[in-house]
Write a protein that holds these residues in place. Structure first.
Motif, PDB file in Angstrom:
ATOM      1  N   GLY A 280       0.837  -1.202   0.000  1.00 43.53           N
ATOM      2  CA  GLY A 280       0.000   0.000   0.000  1.00 43.53           C
ATOM      3  C   GLY A 280       0.867   1.245   0.000  1.00 43.53           C
ATOM      4  N   PRO A 281       0.253   2.425   0.252  1.00 39.19           N
ATOM      5  CA  PRO A 281       0.981   3.692   0.244  1.00 39.19           C
ATOM      6  C   PRO A 281       2.127   3.713   1.251  1.00 39.19           C
ATOM      7  CG  PRO A 281      -1.379   4.090   0.260  1.00 39.19           C
ATOM      8  CD  PRO A 281      -1.201   2.618   0.446  1.00 39.19           C
ATOM      9  N   TYR A 282       3.178   4.460   0.917  1.00 38.25           N
ATOM     10  CA  TYR A 282       4.331   4.727   1.788  1.00 38.25           C
ATOM     11  C   TYR A 282       5.215   3.503   2.038  1.00 38.25           C
ATOM     12  CZ  TYR A 282       1.618   8.946   2.964  1.00 38.25           C
ATOM     13  OH  TYR A 282       0.886  10.105   2.901  1.00 38.25           O
ATOM     14  N   GLN A 283       5.109   2.470   1.219  1.00 37.41           N
ATOM     15  CA  GLN A 283       6.002   1.318   1.455  1.00 37.41           C
ATOM     16  C   GLN A 283       7.358   1.568   0.794  1.00 37.41           C
ATOM     17  OE1 GLN A 283       4.675  -2.636   0.172  1.00 37.41           O
ATOM     18  NE2 GLN A 283       5.850  -3.538   1.857  1.00 37.41           N
ATOM     19  N   PHE A 284       8.411   1.337   1.524  1.00 39.90           N
ATOM     20  CA  PHE A 284       9.764   1.575   1.027  1.00 39.90           C
ATOM     21  C   PHE A 284      10.039   0.639  -0.159  1.00 39.90           C
ATOM     22  CE2 PHE A 284      14.383   1.380   1.000  1.00 39.90           C
ATOM     23  CZ  PHE A 284      14.716   2.713   1.145  1.00 39.90           C
ATOM     24  N   PRO A 285      10.569   1.173  -1.267  1.00 41.53           N
ATOM     25  CA  PRO A 285      10.643   0.376  -2.509  1.00 41.53           C
ATOM     26  C   PRO A 285      11.770  -0.648  -2.561  1.00 41.53           C
ATOM     27  CG  PRO A 285      11.400   2.619  -2.882  1.00 41.53           C
ATOM     28  CD  PRO A 285      10.934   2.580  -1.458  1.00 41.53           C
ATOM     29  N   GLU A 286      12.032  -1.307  -1.426  1.00 38.90           N
ATOM     30  CA  GLU A 286      12.911  -2.479  -1.417  1.00 38.90           C
ATOM     31  C   GLU A 286      12.052  -3.744  -1.435  1.00 38.90           C
ATOM     32  OE1 GLU A 286      15.026  -2.455   2.342  1.00 38.90           O
ATOM     33  OE2 GLU A 286      13.147  -2.405   3.468  1.00 38.90           O
ATOM     34  N   LYS A 287      10.774  -3.604  -1.038  1.00 42.49           N
ATOM     35  CA  LYS A 287       9.857  -4.748  -0.978  1.00 42.49           C
ATOM     36  C   LYS A 287       9.232  -4.956  -2.352  1.00 42.49           C
ATOM     37  CE  LYS A 287      10.673  -4.936   3.457  1.00 42.49           C
ATOM     38  NZ  LYS A 287       9.910  -4.352   4.530  1.00 42.49           N
ATOM     39  N   LEU A 288       8.748  -6.181  -2.611  1.00 42.46           N
ATOM     40  CA  LEU A 288       8.391  -6.561  -3.983  1.00 42.46           C
ATOM     41  C   LEU A 288       7.484  -5.550  -4.697  1.00 42.46           C
ATOM     42  CD1 LEU A 288       8.557  -8.752  -6.241  1.00 42.46           C
ATOM     43  CD2 LEU A 288       6.395  -9.621  -5.349  1.00 42.46           C
ATOM     44  N   ILE A 289       6.321  -5.245  -4.103  1.00 50.51           N
ATOM     45  CA  ILE A 289       5.319  -4.480  -4.864  1.00 50.51           C
ATOM     46  C   ILE A 289       5.790  -3.058  -5.205  1.00 50.51           C
ATOM     47  CG2 ILE A 289       2.979  -3.472  -4.673  1.00 50.51           C
ATOM     48  CD1 ILE A 289       2.059  -6.259  -3.690  1.00 50.51           C
ATOM     49  N   PRO A 290       6.259  -2.257  -4.223  1.00 44.43           N
ATOM     50  CA  PRO A 290       6.720  -0.920  -4.622  1.00 44.43           C
ATOM     51  C   PRO A 290       7.970  -0.949  -5.498  1.00 44.43           C
ATOM     52  CG  PRO A 290       7.155  -1.318  -2.291  1.00 44.43           C
ATOM     53  CD  PRO A 290       6.305  -2.446  -2.761  1.00 44.43           C
ATOM     54  N   LEU A 291       8.835  -1.953  -5.307  1.00 42.28           N
ATOM     55  CA  LEU A 291      10.028  -2.057  -6.162  1.00 42.28           C
ATOM     56  C   LEU A 291       9.618  -2.252  -7.622  1.00 42.28           C
ATOM     57  CD1 LEU A 291      13.353  -2.779  -5.959  1.00 42.28           C
ATOM     58  CD2 LEU A 291      12.421  -4.924  -6.794  1.00 42.28           C
ATOM     59  N   ILE A 292       8.641  -3.145  -7.827  1.00 39.93           N
ATOM     60  CA  ILE A 292       8.202  -3.436  -9.195  1.00 39.93           C
ATOM     61  C   ILE A 292       7.557  -2.186  -9.806  1.00 39.93           C
ATOM     62  CG2 ILE A 292       6.539  -4.803 -10.551  1.00 39.93           C
ATOM     63  CD1 ILE A 292       9.075  -6.378  -9.648  1.00 39.93           C
ATOM     64  N   ILE A 293       6.734  -1.482  -9.012  1.00 37.43           N
ATOM     65  CA  ILE A 293       6.071  -0.279  -9.557  1.00 37.43           C
ATOM     66  C   ILE A 293       7.121   0.753  -9.970  1.00 37.43           C
ATOM     67  CG2 ILE A 293       4.493   1.641  -9.045  1.00 37.43           C
ATOM     68  CD1 ILE A 293       3.066  -0.246  -7.019  1.00 37.43           C
ATOM     69  N   LEU A 294       8.064   1.037  -9.076  1.00 32.09           N
ATOM     70  CA  LEU A 294       9.039   2.092  -9.376  1.00 32.09           C
ATOM     71  C   LEU A 294       9.974   1.688 -10.515  1.00 32.09           C
ATOM     72  CD1 LEU A 294       9.995   3.958  -6.103  1.00 32.09           C
ATOM     73  CD2 LEU A 294       7.910   3.943  -7.418  1.00 32.09           C
ATOM     74  N   ASN A 295      10.415   0.431 -10.542  1.00 29.64           N
ATOM     75  CA  ASN A 295      11.274   0.001 -11.652  1.00 29.64           C
ATOM     76  C   ASN A 295      10.516   0.097 -12.975  1.00 29.64           C
ATOM     77  OD1 ASN A 295      13.239  -0.558  -9.789  1.00 29.64           O
ATOM     78  ND2 ASN A 295      13.619  -2.654 -10.457  1.00 29.64           N
ATOM     79  N   ALA A 296       9.261  -0.341 -12.969  1.00 34.06           N
ATOM     80  CA  ALA A 296       8.473  -0.332 -14.216  1.00 34.06           C
ATOM     81  C   ALA A 296       8.314   1.099 -14.730  1.00 34.06           C
ATOM     82  CB  ALA A 296       7.110  -0.970 -13.976  1.00 34.06           C
ATOM     83  N   LEU A 297       8.094   2.049 -13.811  1.00 31.86           N
ATOM     84  CA  LEU A 297       7.917   3.443 -14.247  1.00 31.86           C
ATOM     85  C   LEU A 297       9.172   3.963 -14.940  1.00 31.86           C
ATOM     86  CD1 LEU A 297       6.012   5.007 -11.196  1.00 31.86           C
ATOM     87  CD2 LEU A 297       5.131   4.545 -13.496  1.00 31.86           C
ATOM     88  N   GLN A 298      10.339   3.447 -14.543  1.00 31.03           N
ATOM     89  CA  GLN A 298      11.600   3.911 -15.134  1.00 31.03           C
ATOM     90  C   GLN A 298      12.088   3.009 -16.263  1.00 31.03           C
ATOM     91  OE1 GLN A 298      14.287   4.191 -11.690  1.00 31.03           O
ATOM     92  NE2 GLN A 298      14.218   6.420 -11.974  1.00 31.03           N
ATOM     93  N   GLY A 299      11.327   1.981 -16.588  1.00 30.38           N
ATOM     94  CA  GLY A 299      11.756   1.061 -17.640  1.00 30.38           C
ATOM     95  C   GLY A 299      12.926   0.188 -17.231  1.00 30.38           C
TER      96      GLY A 299
ATOM     97  N   GLU B 254       0.164  -8.553 -12.737  1.00 30.55           N
ATOM     98  CA  GLU B 254      -1.007  -7.679 -12.486  1.00 30.55           C
ATOM     99  C   GLU B 254      -0.591  -6.218 -12.387  1.00 30.55           C
ATOM    100  OE1 GLU B 254      -4.098  -8.618  -9.587  1.00 30.55           O
ATOM    101  OE2 GLU B 254      -3.772 -10.751 -10.006  1.00 30.55           O
ATOM    102  N   ILE B 255       0.546  -5.978 -11.731  1.00 29.52           N
ATOM    103  CA  ILE B 255       1.028  -4.580 -11.629  1.00 29.52           C
ATOM    104  C   ILE B 255       1.307  -4.043 -13.038  1.00 29.52           C
ATOM    105  CG2 ILE B 255       2.943  -3.117 -10.815  1.00 29.52           C
ATOM    106  CD1 ILE B 255       3.191  -5.065  -8.413  1.00 29.52           C
ATOM    107  N   CYS B 256       1.926  -4.889 -13.884  1.00 26.07           N
ATOM    108  CA  CYS B 256       2.234  -4.453 -15.265  1.00 26.07           C
ATOM    109  C   CYS B 256       0.945  -4.099 -16.005  1.00 26.07           C
ATOM    110  CB  CYS B 256       2.972  -5.556 -16.022  1.00 26.07           C
ATOM    111  SG  CYS B 256       4.636  -5.822 -15.386  1.00 26.07           S
ATOM    112  N   GLU B 257      -0.086  -4.920 -15.830  1.00 28.10           N
ATOM    113  CA  GLU B 257      -1.352  -4.649 -16.534  1.00 28.10           C
ATOM    114  C   GLU B 257      -1.987  -3.350 -16.051  1.00 28.10           C
ATOM    115  OE1 GLU B 257      -3.694  -8.239 -16.105  1.00 28.10           O
ATOM    116  OE2 GLU B 257      -2.080  -9.370 -17.083  1.00 28.10           O
ATOM    117  N   ILE B 258      -1.931  -3.120 -14.727  1.00 29.47           N
ATOM    118  CA  ILE B 258      -2.523  -1.874 -14.192  1.00 29.47           C
ATOM    119  C   ILE B 258      -1.780  -0.675 -14.773  1.00 29.47           C
ATOM    120  CG2 ILE B 258      -2.923  -0.516 -12.094  1.00 29.47           C
ATOM    121  CD1 ILE B 258      -3.159  -3.225 -10.579  1.00 29.47           C
TER     122      ILE B 258
END
Ligand code: NAD
Ligand code: DAU
Length: 369
Positions: A195-214, A268-272
């Motif tokens: 959810g919100p404010y999770q440090f991007p070392e954990k799976l879900i925020p890491l995947i979101i932030l990496n995907a945004l940067q390609g 699922e994150i990629c599809e969103i």
């Protein structure tokens, strides 16, 4: 409950809990003790509702004099203990800090609470009006095989990473203080939060932030490991319910009932993201998925049996994984200032190199074969 000491309240779940409590409990005062390690940030505490009922103190839970002073000065009647080292991969590369914070830190808080509540006696209450709530993890139970029943409160402890062992150890200490000294406590053992404010070392925020940067989306091993995902606000609601209505001396398992394999979560994150940002040069984001070297001792499957908290306290998660993931991806897209502040931390960039460079090199070598 009037004066609540929250430890680790500048971290992911702790800051969500502070926000939640200020919103739902108009009378409560919160003292937030956090050391601001790499995982904690004042960015997580911006724009709190009713901020005058929140006092932030930067400090270490291992500092006994500080904890003693805070308990007495603020007439603390409730401790909600989140502060910990929490990332399994970091515990594999450097376990010592996990023992210090998770074991010695919990011990320090227990000793201070025992002294203040049970020996000195609170000036405004007795031992039945105080509560130590320890926030723990399902990882203390070890790993499940494909056909094993989910973890219940009576599943034997079998921690398998230094992180899990340090949390198991802290759980045992809390129970021992209840049994030996009569310290009124509750424990919650929860599954994977997101959810919100999770440090991007954990799976879900890491995947979101990496995907945004390609950047590559690192999937450990075969990606078929299973976690039981819970939206963070559902966890906060459960903790507060356990504190108010749970029986002292009891543990409650908390889980989301969402148990897809990791690869499916990443897809699922990629599809969103494809849907929310169709113009992105990285669409379809699933092309960024990269299998990398597995985590040593990687637990294959976790699943929670949450029947006790559901039947005794009437708690159920409000979010499904699809609604929770959509909220979460949207939150990261809508909060670029937070993302930038965290991303530019030198420590974070160092962590990415330390944890992923060798893994990715190995993956490339495999591809070349
Ligand atoms: P986090 O890593 O995001 O935050 C931990 C916080 O503790 C940080 O703000 C950090 O600065 C603080 N901290 C660390 N050492 C400290 C010290 N010595 N003194 C004071 N503060 C210190 O953690 P999180 O994911 O929010 O987890 C919070 C708690 O919930 C932990 O106890 C964790 O074991 C437990 N838990 C987490 C999850 C999950 O999926 N994240 C699931 C179940 C249980
Ligand atoms: O189960 C509760 C626990 O969940 C908490 O106690 C921990 O504090 C929390 O960190 C979390 O532990 P996990 O190890 O399960 O979370 P993490 O996000 O690190 O990993 C989730 C899964 O994804 C796990 O199977 C490992 C995998 N993974 C993780 C990362 C960071 C990947 O495949 N690639 C990655 O880059």
């Amino acid at each position: 409950m009037k004066n609540v000491l929250v430890t680790g309240g500048a971290g992911f779940i702790g800051s969500n809990f502070v926000r939640y409590l200020l919103r739902v409990e108009p009378q409560i005062q919160i003292i937030n003790l956090d050391a601001l390690t790499y995982a904690g940030s004042l960015e997580n505490l911006k724009d709190l509702p009713d901020p005058q009922r929140h006092i932030f103190v930067q400090g270490d839970i291992c500092d006994r004099a500080l904890v003693d002073r805070l308990l007495a000065e603020h007439h603390i009647d409730t401790i909600v203990h989140f502060a910990a080292e929490t990332h399994v991969d970091r515990s594999i590369l450097g376990p010592e800090q996990f023992i210090r914070t998770n074991v010695m830190g919990t011990f320090t808080l227990l000793e201070a609470a025992r002294q203040y509540w049970l020996a000195e006696k609170m000036p405004h209450g007795d031992a039945n009006q105080v509560r130590f709530h320890h926030v723990s993890t399902d990882e203390v139970y070890g790993a499940l095989g494909p056909n094993d029943p989910p973890f219940s409160e009576t599943t034997p402890y079998d921690p398998r990473s230094p992180y899990a062992a340090s949390k198991a150890s802290s759980d045992h200490l809390v129970r021992a203080y209840g049994h030996t000294y009569g310290l009124p406590y509750t424990i919650s053992n929860c599954s994977n939060n997101y959810g919100p404010y999770q440090f991007p070392e954990k799976l879900i925020p890491l995947i979101i932030l990496n995907a945004l940067q390609g950047r590559p989306l690192p999937v450990y091993g075969d990606g078929q490991q299973i976690r039981d995902w819970l939206y963070v606000e559902d966890h906060c609601e459960a903790i507060w319910l356990v504190l108010r209505k749970g029986r002292a001396g009891e543990s409650y398992n908390i889980g989301g009932g969402n148990q897809p394999p990791n690869l499916q979560v990443v897809q699922e994150i990629c599809e969103i993201l494809d849907e929310l940002d169709p113009e992105s040069p990285h669409t379809p984001h699933s092309h960024l998925i990269q299998y990398v070297a597995d985590r040593p001792g990687h637990d294959r499957r976790y699943a929670i049996n949450a029947a006790k908290v559901e039947q005794e306290l009437g708690w159920r998660p409000r979010q499904s994984l699809s609604t929770g993931l959509a909220n979460t991806v949207k939150w990261y897209l809508d909060n670029p200032a937070w993302v930038e502040a965290i991303r530019k931390q030198q420590e974070y960039q160092g962590w990415l190199a330390k944890n992923y460079d060798a893994r990715q090199e190995l993956a490339k070598r495999e591809e070349r074969k």
